[in-house]
Design an enzyme around this catalytic site. Structure first.
Site, short mmCIF file in Angstrom:
data_model
loop_
_atom_site.label_atom_id
_atom_site.label_comp_id
_atom_site.label_asym_id
_atom_site.label_seq_id
_atom_site.Cartn_x
_atom_site.Cartn_y
_atom_site.Cartn_z
N GLU A 46 0.82 -1.22 0.00
CA GLU A 46 0.00 0.00 0.00
C GLU A 46 0.85 1.27 0.00
O GLU A 46 0.76 2.08 0.91
CB GLU A 46 -0.93 0.00 1.23
CG GLU A 46 -2.00 -1.06 1.19
CD GLU A 46 -3.16 -0.73 0.26
OE1 GLU A 46 -3.07 0.29 -0.47
OE2 GLU A 46 -4.13 -1.49 0.25
N GLU A 76 -3.92 -10.58 -0.29
CA GLU A 76 -4.79 -10.50 0.89
C GLU A 76 -6.19 -10.84 0.43
O GLU A 76 -6.66 -10.33 -0.58
CB GLU A 76 -4.79 -9.09 1.50
CG GLU A 76 -3.46 -8.68 2.09
CD GLU A 76 -3.45 -7.25 2.63
OE1 GLU A 76 -4.52 -6.71 2.98
OE2 GLU A 76 -2.36 -6.67 2.70
C1 IPT Z 1 -5.15 -3.81 3.56
C2 IPT Z 1 -3.76 -3.65 4.09
O1 IPT Z 1 -2.82 -4.02 3.13
C3 IPT Z 1 -3.51 -4.44 5.33
O2 IPT Z 1 -2.33 -3.99 5.91
C4 IPT Z 1 -4.64 -4.31 6.27
O3 IPT Z 1 -4.76 -2.99 6.66
C5 IPT Z 1 -5.89 -4.74 5.61
O4 IPT Z 1 -6.14 -3.95 4.49
C6 IPT Z 1 -7.09 -4.59 6.50
O5 IPT Z 1 -6.97 -5.19 7.71
S1 IPT Z 1 -5.51 -2.34 2.68
C7 IPT Z 1 -7.24 -2.25 2.42
C8 IPT Z 1 -7.66 -0.82 2.31
C9 IPT Z 1 -7.66 -2.95 1.20
#
Ligand code: IPT
Length: 953
Positions: A415, A485
C-alpha cells in the site's frame, strides 16, 4: 534569531537511510566465530522530544543509576513508559514529509558489558541491531557509530577498535518518530523500541563477510546445482552429496529438491580462512513460465496467510518459541505459504520456514498508505529524494534473507501507491537476484512485478481473472493472479473461503492467496482482557481493526483457522454413500500420499459404530482414485447413517504427530427421519394457565412457562444478532453494510404484538406480529403448539409484511432456561459455523458446556452457532428440529453481547439464552472485502419450522 538547535537531531528528519552502518549482508550464525548477545535488561530514560537531553549519557562514566530499566528486545510502550497507538493507515502526526512532530518520544538506552573471558583479540567486531523502531543513534564507549532508520531491518556497525575487555558502554538513542515513519505506515500498533536482538559478533581475520547460496533444481534430470558466491574465498562442502568445491564454483549432482511440502535441506559448510559457516541448502528453481509461477517445473498453489509479528505482551519482540509455534500451527492447519506482511520478519522465522516447509513472500519494510488521504500527493515512493532510502530497505531485506530456499518472492512493500522509487527497487532486486520473482500489489499494471497481485477481489472478479477476461495491460494478461490478501479474518469469519478455493482450484491462472491475517494484535490488559485501538486514549485510532487474525492474541485457533484448514486440505475426499465408494484426490503440488493413512468410520445417528483402515494408493500430485468402502454394518432401521473418511499422518513428522488429521470427508447413506409428534393431546385451561402435554402456558399471553419440571422463559421470534465486524463492514463500504442497516430498520428492537391466543381441539395457537417501531415492515408470526402427551411440538410460521429491503440477521426463536451447563448435540461441530463458514463443521455427536460454546472474539459479537443440529440436550430438555437448525446458547442476551466492547464487559446472568435458528445470514468479509455471496443471504421470506421439546431425566 533562531532558538531551535536542530543540528543535533537533523538526522531524525533526514530522508537518507543513515550513516555509519556497514553494507548489508547475509544474516547467519557462525559455527566458530564468537558472539555475545546484548539482550537483557538495559538502563532506560524516556524524554518527550528528540532533543530534550544532550548526548552526555553516551559518555563512559555517565551515572544512569537512577534510570528505569527495560528489557531488550522490547518496546518501551509495553513496559510502562508511554502508550501504544493503533492506526490503520492514518499517520498519527501531521503529514508534512519528512517532518515529524516536536513531541517525539525518545528513549535513551544504556548497556554496560564486559567481553567474556577468551574473547578473541584478532580481527574485527561488529554490533548488529536486528530491529529498532524507528530511528536510532548509537555510541560505543563515547564514540558515535552512526544513526539509522528502517525499523525491521538489520544494521551493523564496526566496533572492534572501540572495545575494551570490560566496562564497555553501548548507548542507543531511539526516536519514536522519524522521516522513516513516513515509510512505515503499516496497519499495526506504533511500537517504538529496540525490539529485536542486539548482538556483538566477532569477525576473525579471513572470516566470511557476505555470501550468496545459489541453488537450482532441474526437474527433468533430477539434478541440483549449487554455487556459493562469497566475497572471501573459501570452500563449500555438502557431505551428503559428496560436494566439496571452491566458492564461486558450480556443481551439479542428483538431489532431492526443496519444496514447501518436501522441505529437504542439506547440511553444508562454507569454510574460509577465518570462519566456518553452517549452510542449510535447499535446491529449488522458481520461474515464471507459461504465465504461471512454477517451482521445480510445477505450478504451485498458495494456501497462505499474512503474518505480522505479534505477541500479546511483547508486541513485535518475538522469541524463537513463539515463532516456532506460528509455523507449527500453520503446518498443522494445512497452510503452505506466508507473506511476511508488511516487513521482513525476525530472520529466525525464515529459518523455520526453510526447515518445516512454507513458501514465503518476503516483504520489504515499506508502506506509505496515509498518503492516500491526499490523493498520494508527496508520496515518498514517487519522489527521488527518498529513493536512496527505498533502495537501502530493498538491499537490507534481500541481502539479509537471500539464502533462504523458502523465499520465492520479494515484495516491494504494501500500500504505497505507485512511483519511480518502487521501480528502482524492483530493478535493483531483479538485477541482484534474478532467481526469484518480484511482488507488489499496488502495481495493477504489473509494470515492476512478476505476478498480478490483488487484495479482497470479489469472487466474481477473481473468476473473471481466472477466465482471462479481465483485460489490463499486455504484460498483466500474461501473468498469473495471486490474492496477496483476501478473507478478512476480523471477528467472526471470514466467510466465503470455500468459494474462493473452488475458483483457485478451477483456473490455472489463479495461484491462490493469503488470508488477512494470521493473528489478532490484541494487547494483554489487566481490565480489558485484550486491548485494541482507542484503549490507550489515542487521539486517532482504528479500534479493533487490529484484531483481524485467524488466531486469537493468545494463539488459540479461531473458527476461521479451522475453516481455512478444511477449505485448503491437500486431499480431496468425496464420496457416494449409496454406492459405497470414495474418490480420493491428491491436491498437493509435489508430495504423494504416502505420508498419510486413511481411515473409514460409519456413524448411526452420529455415533460411530465401526471404523477401520482404508487402503488408498500413494497417488501422485493431481491424481485421483475411486476406493471401495467396506460393506456397511447391518442396516440400522430408522436411523440416519453416514460414512466418514479421514486422512491422518501415518507417522510422526517434524510438525505433527502420528494420527494428526489432515483431511476428511463425510457422505450420507440413509437420510434422517424427521421427528413426528401426533397431536393427540388437547389443551386445557385452569386458573391462569393453559396445559398441553408436558407444558404449561400463560393463559392470557399464550407464553410457554414450563416443560415438565423445567422453567422456561417463553420462546419468541428472534431476528437479531450482535453484528459481527463483517456485518458492520468497513466505513468505506457505504452501500450494503447490513450491520448498520439492520440497526436503522430496528431489527434490534422488534416489538411483539399479541393478536390472538386460540385453543382448539389439538393445538394452542398464538398469533403475533413482530415489527420495529417507526417502520411498516413486520413479520406475522404464528406459534402453534401440539403434543402427544409427553412431547411438545412448536411450529413457527413467519410471513413477512411490507417491503423488506434487507436480509434478516437470523430467523428463529429465543428462549431462556433457568439452569443449563452441559450441552450435548447431534449436528455440526465441534466448533462454530455460519452459512458460509461451515466447511469444517463435522456431523457427529458432540458435547460441551455453555461457557465453552462461546468463541472469545476480542470485540464481542455474534458467535458460537452450531450448524445442522438435529437435536440438542441442555438444561433438562431435549430439543429436536424439523428441519435441522442452528443452535446457540449463552449466559447473556444478544443485546448485552451487542453493547459489550471487550470480553470483560460480559457478565454471566442467571438465565441461559438459547437461540434455535431456522436461518442465519452469511458472514462474508466486508470488514475489509466483499460481503457474503447472495446464496448465503437470509432473505425475509415466508418460512415455517418446528421444534420438538421433551424433558429428559
Ligand atoms: C489492507 C492492508 O494491506 C492491510 O495492511 C490491512 O490494513 C488490511 O487492508 C485490513 O486489515 S488495505 C485495504 C484498504 C484494502
Amino acid at each position: 534569531m533562531s532558538f531551535r538547535t536542530t543540528t543535533a537531531i537533523q538526522y531524525v528528519e533526514d530522508v537518507a537511510p543513515g550513516t555509519g552502518a556497514l553494507p548489508p549482508r547475509a544474516w547467519y550464525a557462525s559455527s566458530d566465530a564468537a558472539s555475545l548477545s546484548l539482550n537483557g535488561s538495559w538502563r532506560f530514560r524516556l524524554s518527550p522530544t528528540a532533543d530534550a537531553e544532550d548526548d552526555s549519557f553516551a559518555e563512559p562514566g555517565y551515572d544512569a543509576g537512577d534510570w528505569a530499566e527495560v528489557g531488550v528486545p522490547g518496546h518501551w510502550v509495553l513496559q510502562g513508559h508511554g502508550s501504544p497507538i493503533y492506526t490503520n493507515h492514518l499517520y498519527p502526526f501531521p503529514v508534512d514529509p519528512p517532518h515529524i512532530p516536536t513531541e517525539n518520544p525518545t528513549g535513551d538506552h544504556l548497556r554496560v558489558f564486559d567481553l567474556p573471558d577468551g574473547w578473541p583479540s584478532d580481527g574485527g567486531v561488529t554490533v548488529r541491531f536486528d530491529g529498532v523502531e524507528s530511528c536510532a543513534r548509537v555510541w560505543l564507549n563515547g564514540t558515535e557509530l552512526g544513526e539509522f532508520k528502517g525499523s525491521r531491518l538489520p544494521h551493523e556497525f564496526e566496533v572492534g577498535h572501540l572495545l575494551k575487555p570490560s566496562g564497555n558502554v553501548l548507548a542507543v538513542r531511539v526516536h519514536q518518530w522519524s522521516a522513516g515513519s513516513y515509510l512505515e505506515d503499516q496497519d499495526q500498533w506504533w511500537l517504538p523500541g529496540i525490539f529485536r536482538d542486539v548482538t556483538l559478533l566477532h569477525r576473525p581475520a579471513g572470516s566470511v563477510r557476505d555470501f550468496f547460496v545459489h541453488t537450482s533444481y532441474d526437474h527433468l534430470t533430477g539434478e541440483g546445482t549449487l554455487r556459493v558466491d562469497s566475497d572471501v574465498d573459501g570452500r563449500v562442502s555438502v557431505p551428503a552429496l559428496d560436494i566439496d568445491v571452491a566458492t564461486g564454483e558450480s556443481v551439479t549432482v542428483p538431489v532431492e529438491p526443496w519444496s514447501a511440502e518436501t522441505p529437504k535441506l542439506y547440511d553444508g559448510e562454507l569454510v574460509t580462512a577465518g570462519e566456518r559457516v553452517p549452510l542449510r541448502i535447499g535446491f529449488r528453481t522458481v520461474v515464471l513460465e507459461d504465465g504461471l509461477i512454477k517451482v521445480n517445473g510445477r505450478a504451485i498453489l498458495f494456501k497462505g496467510v499474512n503474518r505480522h509479528e505479534w505477541h500479546p505482551e511483547r508486541g513485535r519482540a518475538l522469541d524463537l518459541e513463539t515463532m516456532r509455534e506460528d509455523v507449527l500451527l500453520m503446518k498443522r492447519h494445512n497452510l503452505n505459504a506466508v507473506r511476511t506482511s508488511h516487513y521482513p520478519p525476525h530472520p529466525a522465522f525464515l529459518d523455520l520456514c526453510d526447515e518445516y516447509g512454507l513458501w514465503v513472500i518476503d516483504e520489504c519494510d515499506l508502506e506509505t498508505h496515509g498518503f492516500t488521504e491526499q490523493a498520494w500527493r508527496d508520496n515518498p515512493v514517487d519522489d527521488d529524494r527518498w529513493t536512496p532510502a527505498l533502495l537501502d530497505r530493498a538491499a537490507r531485506m534481500v541481502e539479509r534473507d537471500k539464502n533462504h530456499p523458502s523465499v520465492v518472492f520479494w515484495s516491494l512493500g504494501n500500500e504505497a501507491g505507485t512511483g519511480r522509487g518502487l521501480t528502482a527497487m524492483a530493478e535493483w532486486i531483479h538485477e541482484r537476484d534474478p532467481d526469484r520473482l518480484v511482488h507488489y500489489e499496488g502495481d495493477w499494471n504489473c509494470r515492476d512485478t512478476d505476478v498480478y497481485s490483488r487484495m479482497y477481489a470479489s469472487h466474481a472478479e477473481v473468476e473473471q481473472i481466472g477466465r482471462k477476461l479481465d483485460g489490463g495491460t499486455h504484460k498483466r494478461r500474461e501473468l498469473p493472479l495471486i490474492q496477496c490478501e483476501y478473507g478478512h479474518a476480523m471477528g467472526n469469519g471470514p466467510g466465503g473461503l470455500a468459494d474462493y478455493q473452488r475458483l483457485y482450484e478451477a483456473y490455472d491462472r489463479l495461484q491462490g492467496g493469503f488470508i488477512w491475517e494470521w493473528i489478532d494484535h490484541g494487547i494483554k490488559h489487566p481490565e480489558l482482557g485484550y486491548a485494541y485501538g482507542g484503549d490507550f486514549g489515542e487521539e486517532l485510532h482504528d479500534g479493533n481493526f487490529v484484531c483481524d487474525g485467524l488466531i486469537f492474541p493468545d494463539r488459540t485457533p479461531s473458527p476461521g483457522l479451522v475453516e481455512y484448514k478444511k477449505v485448503i486440505e491437500p486431499v480431496g475426499i468425496d464420496g457416494d454413500g449409496a454406492d459405497g465408494t470414495v474418490r480420493v484426490t491428491n491436491k498437493y503440488d509435489f508430495a504423494d500420499l504416502s505420508a498419510l493413512a486413511f481411515e473409514w468410520s460409519y456413524q448411526v445417528d452420529g455415533e460411530t459404530v465401526e471404523a477401520g483402515a482404508l487402503s488408498v494408493p500413494a497417488l501422485a500430485p493431481g491424481e485421483s482414485a475411486d476406493v471401495k468402502l467396506p460393506e456397511p454394518p447391518a442396516d440400522a432401521q430408522g436411523a440416519e447413517t453416514q460414512w466418514t473418511v479421514r486422512a491422518l499422518l501415518a507417522a510422526d513428522t517434524v510438525w505433527g504427530p502420528k494420527d494428526h488429521e489432515v483431511a476428511w470427508g463425510q457422505f450420507p447413506v440413509s437420510a434422517r427421519p424427521l421427528p413426528t409428534v401426533a397431536a393427540t393431546d388437547r389443551p386445557t385451561t385452569s386458573d391462569r394457565l393453559i396445559y398441553l402435554g408436558p407444558a404449561s402456558f400463560d393463559a392470557r399471553t399464550g407464553a410457554l412457562k414450563t416443560i415438565g419440571g423445567v422453567e422456561v422463559t417463553a420462546p419468541r421470534l428472534d431476528v437479531w444478532r450482535a453484528p459481527t465486524d463483517n456485518d458492520d463492514g468497513a466505513e468505506w463500504q457505504t452501500d450494503t453494510r447490513y450491520g448498520m442497516l439492520w440497526r436503522k430498520y430496528g431489527l434490534h428492537r422488534m416489538r411483539h404484538r399479541l393478536d390472538a391466543v386460540e385453543l382448539t381441539d389439538d393445538a394452542l395457537t398464538v398469533r403475533t406480529r413482530v415489527a420495529p417501531a417507526a417502520w411498516e415492515v413486520g413479520l406475522a408470526t404464528v406459534y402453534r403448539w401440539t403434543s402427544d402427551g409427553t412431547r411438545l411440538r412448536l411450529t413457527v410460521s413467519v410471513t413477512p409484511e411490507g417491503d423488506w429491503t434487507v436480509p434478516l440477521p437470523r430467523l428463529g426463536i429465543r428462549l431462556g432456561l433457568a439452569q443449563a451447563d452441559a450441552v450435548k448435540w447431534f449436528g455440526g461441530g465441534p466448533g462454530e459455523a455460519y452459512p458460509d463458514t461451515k466447511s469444517a463443521s463435522m456431523l457427529g455427536r458432540w458435547h460441551s458446556t455453555v461457557d465453552e460454546l462461546q468463541t472469545p472474539y476480542v470485540r464481542p459479537q455474534e458467535n458460537g452457532a452450531r450448524a445442522d443440529v438435529r437435536w440438542v440436550e441442555l438444561g433438562g430438555l431435549r430439543i429436536e428440529g424439523d428441519p435441522e437448525f442452528w443452535f446457540t446458547a449463552r449466559r447473556w442476551t444478544t443485546e448485552q453481547l451487542d453493547t459489550a466492547r471487550h470480553r470483560t464487559d460480559l457478565t454471566p446472568g442467571d438465565t441461559v439464552w438459547v437461540n434455535l435458528d431456522h436461518g442465519q445470514h452469511g458472514i462474508g468479509s466486508q470488514s475489509c472485502g466483499p460481503g457474503p455471496l447472495p446464496q448465503y443471504f437470509l432473505p425475509a421470506e415466508p418460512a415455517e419450522f418446528s421444534f420438538v421439546f421433551s424433558e429428559i431425566n
